[in-house]
Write a protein that holds these residues in place. Structure first.
Motif, PDB file in Angstrom:
ATOM      1  N   GLN A  67     102.463  31.404  22.015  1.00 28.38           N
ATOM      2  CA  GLN A  67     103.115  30.666  20.929  1.00 28.38           C
ATOM      3  C   GLN A  67     102.088  30.066  19.980  1.00 28.38           C
ATOM      4  O   GLN A  67     102.286  30.079  18.766  1.00 28.38           O
ATOM      5  CB  GLN A  67     104.009  29.561  21.498  1.00 28.38           C
ATOM      6  N   ILE A  96     101.766  30.761  15.960  1.00 27.68           N
ATOM      7  CA  ILE A  96     101.771  29.659  14.996  1.00 27.68           C
ATOM      8  C   ILE A  96     100.506  29.702  14.153  1.00 27.68           C
ATOM      9  O   ILE A  96     100.558  29.514  12.937  1.00 27.68           O
ATOM     10  CB  ILE A  96     101.926  28.304  15.727  1.00 27.68           C
ATOM     11  N   LYS A 134     102.196  21.275  14.637  1.00 24.69           N
ATOM     12  CA  LYS A 134     103.035  22.327  15.215  1.00 24.69           C
ATOM     13  C   LYS A 134     102.701  22.577  16.684  1.00 24.69           C
ATOM     14  O   LYS A 134     103.588  22.791  17.501  1.00 24.69           O
ATOM     15  CB  LYS A 134     102.924  23.609  14.407  1.00 24.69           C
ATOM     16  N   TRP A 135     101.428  22.555  17.038  1.00 28.13           N
ATOM     17  CA  TRP A 135     101.047  22.748  18.431  1.00 28.13           C
ATOM     18  C   TRP A 135     101.504  21.576  19.286  1.00 28.13           C
ATOM     19  O   TRP A 135     101.909  21.739  20.418  1.00 28.13           O
ATOM     20  CB  TRP A 135      99.543  22.945  18.563  1.00 28.13           C
TER      21      TRP A 135
END
Length: 116
Positions: free
Chosen positions: A2, A6, A69-70
């Motif tokens: 993921q 991203i 986002k992470w």
């Protein structure tokens, strides 16, 4: 996996945005100002576009968006699974974790509000 997806998405977005800012500066300024209306960034007369607009699509912008986002990946909650132990800040500025406020088997109730 993921995080890699991203990274690719955000990097591509920054490269395209930076390229468009170079090729079409006035159109991108209008676009960024329109985005600023949603967050009310551009309603402060002492904080003009020249202060914050050029920072869009910069390397620091890329780093910040990736970090946010992470971090959100860690904060996802799923029904039937344990709650995420999200970092929170106290009014005194101390950083701790949400589940630090749990005591024994008592439920933890979160109440969110706003004073505007």
């Amino acid at each position: 996996l993921q995080k890699i997806l991203i990274l690719l998405q955000v990097t591509l977005s920054v490269v395209v945005g930076k390229t468009l800012m170079i090729l079409f500066p006035s159109a991108m300024k209008r676009y960024i100002l329109k985005m600023g209306e949603k967050s009310r960034m551009n309603q402060n007369p002492k904080f003009s576009y020249e202060n914050w607009g050029p920072t869009f699509f910069s390397f620091k912008y890329l780093q910040f968006v990736l970090k946010v986002k992470w971090k959100r990946l860690e904060d996802e909650a799923y029904e039937g699974h344990p709650a995420p132990n999200t970092p929170v800040a106290t009014l005194g500025g101390e950083v701790c974790h949400l589940l630090d406020f749990m005591t024994d088997n008592r439920p933890l109730i979160l109440n969110f509000g706003s004073c505007t």
